[in-house]
Design a protein around this motif. Structure first.
Motif, PDB file in Angstrom:
ATOM      1  N   HIS A  28      83.111 124.598  70.074  1.00  0.00           N
ATOM      2  CA  HIS A  28      82.140 124.152  69.383  1.00  0.00           C
ATOM      3  C   HIS A  28      82.667 123.930  68.043  1.00  0.00           C
ATOM      4  N   VAL A  29      83.451 125.188  67.326  1.00  0.00           N
ATOM      5  CA  VAL A  29      84.139 125.030  66.066  1.00  0.00           C
ATOM      6  C   VAL A  29      85.091 124.195  65.963  1.00  0.00           C
ATOM      7  N   VAL A  30      85.875 123.760  67.322  1.00  0.00           N
ATOM      8  CA  VAL A  30      87.165 122.885  67.250  1.00  0.00           C
ATOM      9  C   VAL A  30      86.649 121.439  67.120  1.00  0.00           C
ATOM     10  N   LEU A  31      85.346 121.051  67.842  1.00  0.00           N
ATOM     11  CA  LEU A  31      84.997 120.024  67.925  1.00  0.00           C
ATOM     12  C   LEU A  31      84.114 119.677  66.366  1.00  0.00           C
ATOM     13  N   ALA A  32      83.734 120.601  65.704  1.00  0.00           N
ATOM     14  CA  ALA A  32      82.998 120.543  64.326  1.00  0.00           C
ATOM     15  C   ALA A  32      84.224 120.105  63.353  1.00  0.00           C
ATOM     16  N   TYR A  33      85.157 120.691  63.710  1.00  0.00           N
ATOM     17  CA  TYR A  33      86.485 120.761  62.755  1.00  0.00           C
ATOM     18  C   TYR A  33      86.811 119.147  62.974  1.00  0.00           C
ATOM     19  N   LEU A  34      87.119 118.667  64.134  1.00  0.00           N
ATOM     20  CA  LEU A  34      87.749 117.377  64.491  1.00  0.00           C
ATOM     21  C   LEU A  34      86.633 116.287  63.856  1.00  0.00           C
TER      22      LEU A  34
ATOM     23  N   ILE B 262      97.005 114.859  62.833  1.00  0.00           N
ATOM     24  CA  ILE B 262      96.995 115.784  63.848  1.00  0.00           C
ATOM     25  C   ILE B 262      96.687 115.251  65.305  1.00  0.00           C
ATOM     26  N   GLU B 263      96.153 113.819  65.420  1.00  0.00           N
ATOM     27  CA  GLU B 263      95.970 113.372  66.602  1.00  0.00           C
ATOM     28  C   GLU B 263      96.996 113.349  67.707  1.00  0.00           C
ATOM     29  N   GLY B 264      98.170 113.468  67.502  1.00  0.00           N
ATOM     30  CA  GLY B 264      99.014 113.889  68.481  1.00  0.00           C
ATOM     31  C   GLY B 264      99.269 115.304  68.926  1.00  0.00           C
ATOM     32  N   TYR B 265      98.463 115.900  68.108  1.00  0.00           N
ATOM     33  CA  TYR B 265      98.491 117.566  68.630  1.00  0.00           C
ATOM     34  C   TYR B 265      97.179 118.024  69.349  1.00  0.00           C
ATOM     35  N   VAL B 266      96.227 117.153  69.250  1.00  0.00           N
ATOM     36  CA  VAL B 266      94.977 117.507  69.873  1.00  0.00           C
ATOM     37  C   VAL B 266      95.023 117.288  71.306  1.00  0.00           C
ATOM     38  N   PRO B 267      94.764 118.075  72.166  1.00  0.00           N
ATOM     39  CA  PRO B 267      94.785 117.607  73.832  1.00  0.00           C
ATOM     40  C   PRO B 267      93.542 117.027  74.215  1.00  0.00           C
ATOM     41  N   TRP B 268      93.345 115.935  73.629  1.00  0.00           N
ATOM     42  CA  TRP B 268      92.506 114.886  74.033  1.00  0.00           C
ATOM     43  C   TRP B 268      91.809 114.878  75.655  1.00  0.00           C
TER      44      TRP B 268
END
Length: 86
Positions: A2-8, A21-27
């Protein structure tokens, strides 16, 4: 999660922030996780409107991590007005 998605989500309010940061996020991992969550018994109208989150029982609409995140600068656009009242 939840916290990670809220931050994104909050990064979408900062122009060009996701570029860094998009290259570091495990989409793909996030997508797989979210697609495995069950939605049986969920009424979409409760969550897909501008009145979300709704107070269904008078208590319990906040999650424990909401109280930790509410003072963070990046979370100022995440919560609707008066979310922490009552």
């Amino acid at each position: 999660m939840h916290v990670v998605l809220a931050y994104l989500f909050s990064l979408t309010f900062v122009p060009d922030a996701l570029i860094y940061i998009e290259g570091y996020v495990p989409w793909e991992d996030i997508t797989i996780f979210l697609n495995t969550l069950g939605r049986s018994g969920v009424v979409d109208d409760c969550f897909e409107g501008k009145d979300f989150p709704q107070n269904s029982s008078g208590t319990g609409r906040q999650l424990p991590e909401d109280f930790v995140m509410r003072g963070l600068m990046w979370a100022k656009h995440y919560y609707p007005p008066n979310f922490f009242e009552s």
